[in-house]
Structure formats: C-alpha cells, structure tokens
Motif scaffolding. Structure first.
Motif, PDB file in Angstrom:
ATOM      1  N   GLU A  76       0.720  -1.722   0.287  1.00 29.15           N
ATOM      2  CA  GLU A  76       0.485  -0.236  -0.268  1.00 29.15           C
ATOM      3  C   GLU A  76       0.917   1.408   0.098  1.00 29.15           C
ATOM      4  N   ALA A  77       2.584   0.963  -0.124  1.00 24.21           N
ATOM      5  CA  ALA A  77       2.992   2.378   0.064  1.00 24.21           C
ATOM      6  C   ALA A  77       2.989   3.444  -1.391  1.00 24.21           C
ATOM      7  N   LYS A  78       2.657   4.577  -0.625  1.00 26.79           N
ATOM      8  CA  LYS A  78       2.369   5.201  -1.520  1.00 26.79           C
ATOM      9  C   LYS A  78       3.956   5.669  -2.551  1.00 26.79           C
ATOM     10  N   VAL A  79       4.670   5.639  -3.729  1.00 26.32           N
ATOM     11  CA  VAL A  79       5.892   6.201  -3.498  1.00 26.32           C
ATOM     12  C   VAL A  79       5.936   6.995  -5.133  1.00 26.32           C
ATOM     13  N   LEU A  80       6.335   7.828  -5.011  1.00 26.27           N
ATOM     14  CA  LEU A  80       6.062   9.158  -5.826  1.00 26.27           C
ATOM     15  C   LEU A  80       7.545   9.026  -6.494  1.00 26.27           C
ATOM     16  N   LEU A  81       7.539   8.689  -8.090  1.00 29.06           N
ATOM     17  CA  LEU A  81       8.699   8.800  -8.498  1.00 29.06           C
ATOM     18  C   LEU A  81       9.333  10.190  -9.360  1.00 29.06           C
ATOM     19  N   VAL A  82      10.888  10.622  -8.506  1.00 31.08           N
ATOM     20  CA  VAL A  82      10.925  12.218  -9.366  1.00 31.08           C
ATOM     21  C   VAL A  82      12.560  11.828 -10.046  1.00 31.08           C
ATOM     22  N   SER A  83      12.286  12.015 -11.243  1.00 35.66           N
ATOM     23  CA  SER A  83      13.510  11.378 -12.112  1.00 35.66           C
ATOM     24  C   SER A  83      13.708  12.147 -12.463  1.00 35.66           C
ATOM     25  N   LEU A  96       6.343  -2.340 -10.553  1.00 34.31           N
ATOM     26  CA  LEU A  96       6.975  -2.858  -9.061  1.00 34.31           C
ATOM     27  C   LEU A  96       5.627  -2.209  -8.038  1.00 34.31           C
ATOM     28  N   GLY A  97       4.665  -1.139  -8.585  1.00 32.52           N
ATOM     29  CA  GLY A  97       4.161  -0.401  -7.993  1.00 32.52           C
ATOM     30  C   GLY A  97       3.881   0.688  -7.328  1.00 32.52           C
ATOM     31  N   ALA A  98       4.681   2.000  -7.607  1.00 32.60           N
ATOM     32  CA  ALA A  98       5.067   3.365  -7.633  1.00 32.60           C
ATOM     33  C   ALA A  98       3.846   3.862  -8.321  1.00 32.60           C
ATOM     34  N   ARG A  99       3.142   4.676  -7.410  1.00 29.34           N
ATOM     35  CA  ARG A  99       1.905   5.174  -7.983  1.00 29.34           C
ATOM     36  C   ARG A  99       1.779   6.530  -8.707  1.00 29.34           C
ATOM     37  N   PHE A 113       3.099  24.089 -13.443  1.00 24.37           N
ATOM     38  CA  PHE A 113       4.132  22.808 -12.729  1.00 24.37           C
ATOM     39  C   PHE A 113       3.732  22.577 -11.311  1.00 24.37           C
ATOM     40  N   ARG A 114       3.623  24.851  -9.773  1.00 29.76           N
ATOM     41  CA  ARG A 114       3.007  23.468  -8.806  1.00 29.76           C
ATOM     42  C   ARG A 114       2.370  22.897  -8.610  1.00 29.76           C
ATOM     43  N   LYS A 115       1.138  23.422  -9.365  1.00 28.54           N
ATOM     44  CA  LYS A 115      -0.295  23.542  -9.864  1.00 28.54           C
ATOM     45  C   LYS A 115      -0.587  21.458 -10.002  1.00 28.54           C
ATOM     46  N   GLU A 116       0.407  21.472 -11.095  1.00 29.69           N
ATOM     47  CA  GLU A 116       0.880  19.637 -11.501  1.00 29.69           C
ATOM     48  C   GLU A 116       1.468  19.004 -10.299  1.00 29.69           C
ATOM     49  N   PHE A 117       1.995  19.393  -9.779  1.00 27.71           N
ATOM     50  CA  PHE A 117       3.290  18.754  -8.851  1.00 27.71           C
ATOM     51  C   PHE A 117       1.890  18.726  -7.467  1.00 27.71           C
ATOM     52  N   ILE A 118       1.321  19.608  -6.877  1.00 26.72           N
ATOM     53  CA  ILE A 118       0.336  19.192  -6.176  1.00 26.72           C
ATOM     54  C   ILE A 118      -1.275  18.348  -6.395  1.00 26.72           C
ATOM     55  N   ASP A 119      -1.854  18.229  -7.442  1.00 29.36           N
ATOM     56  CA  ASP A 119      -3.100  17.207  -7.552  1.00 29.36           C
ATOM     57  C   ASP A 119      -2.185  16.254  -7.526  1.00 29.36           C
ATOM     58  N   LEU A 120      -0.799  16.039  -8.493  1.00 32.27           N
ATOM     59  CA  LEU A 120      -0.534  14.675  -8.840  1.00 32.27           C
ATOM     60  C   LEU A 120      -0.363  13.394  -7.706  1.00 32.27           C
ATOM     61  N   VAL A 121       0.410  14.876  -6.139  1.00 35.00           N
ATOM     62  CA  VAL A 121       0.088  14.464  -5.131  1.00 35.00           C
ATOM     63  C   VAL A 121      -0.936  13.841  -4.704  1.00 35.00           C
ATOM     64  N   GLU A 122      -1.625  14.942  -4.659  1.00 36.67           N
ATOM     65  CA  GLU A 122      -3.372  14.978  -4.224  1.00 36.67           C
ATOM     66  C   GLU A 122      -4.223  13.537  -4.260  1.00 36.67           C
ATOM     67  N   MET A 124      -2.667  11.267  -5.122  1.00 34.88           N
ATOM     68  CA  MET A 124      -2.427   9.373  -4.855  1.00 34.88           C
ATOM     69  C   MET A 124      -3.029   9.252  -3.341  1.00 34.88           C
ATOM     70  N   PHE A 125      -3.861  10.118  -2.996  1.00 39.16           N
ATOM     71  CA  PHE A 125      -4.445   9.736  -1.488  1.00 39.16           C
ATOM     72  C   PHE A 125      -5.828   9.361  -1.750  1.00 39.16           C
ATOM     73  N   LEU A 126      -6.868   9.868  -2.849  1.00 34.59           N
ATOM     74  CA  LEU A 126      -8.027   9.364  -3.451  1.00 34.59           C
ATOM     75  C   LEU A 126      -7.931   7.621  -3.892  1.00 34.59           C
ATOM     76  N   PRO A 127      -9.228   7.753  -3.229  1.00 28.87           N
ATOM     77  CA  PRO A 127      -8.978   5.570  -3.060  1.00 28.87           C
ATOM     78  C   PRO A 127      -9.123   5.768  -4.490  1.00 28.87           C
ATOM     79  N   VAL A 128      -8.698   4.306  -4.267  1.00 27.39           N
ATOM     80  CA  VAL A 128      -8.906   3.382  -5.383  1.00 27.39           C
ATOM     81  C   VAL A 128      -9.935   2.703  -5.633  1.00 27.39           C
ATOM     82  N   PRO A 129     -10.520   3.356  -7.373  1.00 25.30           N
ATOM     83  CA  PRO A 129     -12.070   2.374  -7.589  1.00 25.30           C
ATOM     84  C   PRO A 129     -11.986   0.863  -7.345  1.00 25.30           C
TER      85      PRO A 129
END
Lengths: 131, 168
Positions: A76-83, A96-99, A113-122, A124-129
């Motif tokens: 269930e780990a929430k991993v955001l790749l920054v690369s 492998l499971g990165a979100r 970009f800030r908005k895109e980053f925040i939206d992406l992070v948020e 990741m916390f939405l329930p998965v259908p």
C-alpha cells in the motif's frame, strides 16, 4: 494531523527543494531524508510515512532495486518517482507499484508546474476504485 | 587508425543529434535555474573537447554498441551567480551535477536520440580532475549563456569495437 513524507534523492540540492515545498507549500511533515535505495527501505520501515518521493538513479542501491524490496512488504506504500530519467526504468517502477511520476527539473517557480505537482500528490490519496 | 566510413557515420549520427543535445541542455538549465538561457554560437562537431574548465561535471554511460560521455564545464567564480543562496561549494557542485543529470535524462530519453544510439541508462555525475578521452573521437560541442554565465558542453559518443578495449 500533518501527512508524513520521506524524501529520497542523492542530490542535496533536490532534497532541499522538495523539503521546502512539502513543508512550506503543502503543510507536510518531512520525517526523514535519505540519499539512496538502502535508506529508502530502512527509513520507510522506521517511519511508515504517508508518502515517499524516490529518485531512480542513485548510488549504492537505485530506485528500482529499492521498490523491488519495499513493495512486496508494503504493497500500500505511496511512492512518487521524482527523476530525470524516462522510458523503461519508469515503466519498471510503475509496474513494481510506484503510484506516480514527475520529471525533473522541479520548476516550482512555475505556477502551472506547482499545481500539477500538488494535484499529482493529492491524487495519490484518492481511494482506488474497485473493479 | 580510425575506420573512415565508421568515422563518417559517427559524425553524421552526432550531427543529427545536435538539436537533441542543445534542446535538452537549454531546457535543463532553464528548468533548474529558472533563468532564460541562450546559445551564443551553434553547437558543432569538433575533433577535440573545449578547454578544460576548472569545474567539469561528467556523466558516462554505455550500451552494447556505444560509449557516451557528457561533460558540463563552468568557471568556479561563476558558481555563485547561478546559486547565490547556497553558501557551501558542496551544494553548488551538487546543483551542477543535478543539471548534468537532467540534461542526460532528457537527452537519453528523446525518441530521436534513442533511434540512433539505442537505450542507455543515466549514471551518476562525477567531477574528475581531468578527463581521459578516447583516440580518434568526434565531439559535439557547444556553449550556453544563462544569467551572464557561460557554460561549455560536450558530448562524445564512440562506437564500440567488438573485442577491443572500449573505455569512453
């Protein structure tokens, strides 16, 4: 309660940028910072954060190897790749499971970009259908 | 002696990669620094690298067919102009390494570049005191100016000779 985040990147420059953004702009608590894949696994076990950012190209153990060790233990780990890399390594990490994935450089001075980053992070916390 | 047709082919591949290299470098600088960046002269093929800069960051990688060396050089005195908030040289060098990392990531990920040289993985940046270059190499060279600072860039891609020593 503040969400907890761990930042894993071999660049101190990037660690600082991410730390500042998560703390000052997103109100997260940065509970630990690491510089390689070994740190990623150890720090995750120790802190059980809500989110971990993970670079891919790192010394000692890279991001792919870290995910190979981490995800079976914490599916269930929430991993955001920054690369800076793209292509096969990213696909492997997502398999492998990165979100999520965000490409360097991190242009936090750019509002879009800030908005895109925040939206992406948020997102990741939405329930998965369920299927 | 270098194989002439092989040498010609490499020159052609490098020439075709000029826009990939220049665009990747400019976007990396603008993205990391947030300053407009321009190229004072065209990126071009050369048979030697530019003069060794006091601070040169290098990224080397390879696949089964090619060795690649990307270099980024800057004068020490200009580091502060790029990163005025950083007090330590370690942090400034780290940021230069990060720019090189982003250039390599963008370049190696470009579809057009991959179609010529195949897939290569980005490796960690290093700051060698000097750089051993292969014999008979051709280099794609260029410079960028950002925030009144000039940085030099070089890209050497050398075809591997099967069964021979293949250091980049």
């Amino acid at each position: 309660m503040k969400r907890k985040v761990i930042i894993i990147d071999d660049s101190k420059f990037l660690q600082n940028i991410l730390q500042e953004f998560f703390q000052d702009r997103m109100g997260y608590e940065v509970v630990a910072v690491g510089t390689n894949g070994v740190d990623a696994v150890q720090l995750y076990r120790q802190h059980l954060p809500d989110l971990m950012t993970l670079d891919i190209t790192m010394p000692v153990k890279d991001g792919v190897a870290a995910l190979e060790e981490l995800m079976p233990e914490f599916p269930e780990a929430k991993v955001l790749l920054v690369s800076a890399v793209s292509g096969d390594s990213i696909l492997e990490c997502l398999r492998l499971g990165a979100r999520g994935y965000i490409e360097k450089p991190l242009r936090f001075e750019d509002e879009e970009f800030r908005k895109e980053f925040i939206d992406l992070v948020e997102s990741m916390f939405l329930p998965v259908p369920k299927d | 002696m270098p194989n002439t047709s092989e040498s010609f082919k490499m020159r052609q591949l490098l020439e075709e990669s000029t826009p990939d290299f220049e665009v990747s470098a400019r976007r990396a600088f603008e993205g990391v620094l947030g300053f407009p960046t321009y190229s004072p002269q065209d990126f071009h093929i050369a048979s030697e690298m530019s003069e060794w800069s006091p601070i040169t960051c290098r990224i080397q990688t390879s696949n089964t067919d090619f060795n690649l060396t990307l270099s980024l050089g800057i004068d020490e005195s200009d580091l502060h102009r790029f990163f005025p908030k950083f007090e330590s040289d370690e942090m400034k060098m780290d940021a230069i390494g990060e720019i090189a990392n982003v250039i390599a990531g963008r370049l190696l990920g470009r579809r057009t570049f991959k179609s010529r040289f195949g897939t290569m993985k980005v490796t960690l940046p290093s700051f060698p005191d000097r750089m051993e270059m292969p014999q008979h190499f051709q280099c794609l060279r260029g410079g960028l100016i950002s925030e009144k600072v000039r940085v030099s860039l070089g890209l050497v891609v050398k075809a591997k000779v099967k069964g021979a020593g293949n250091e980049a």
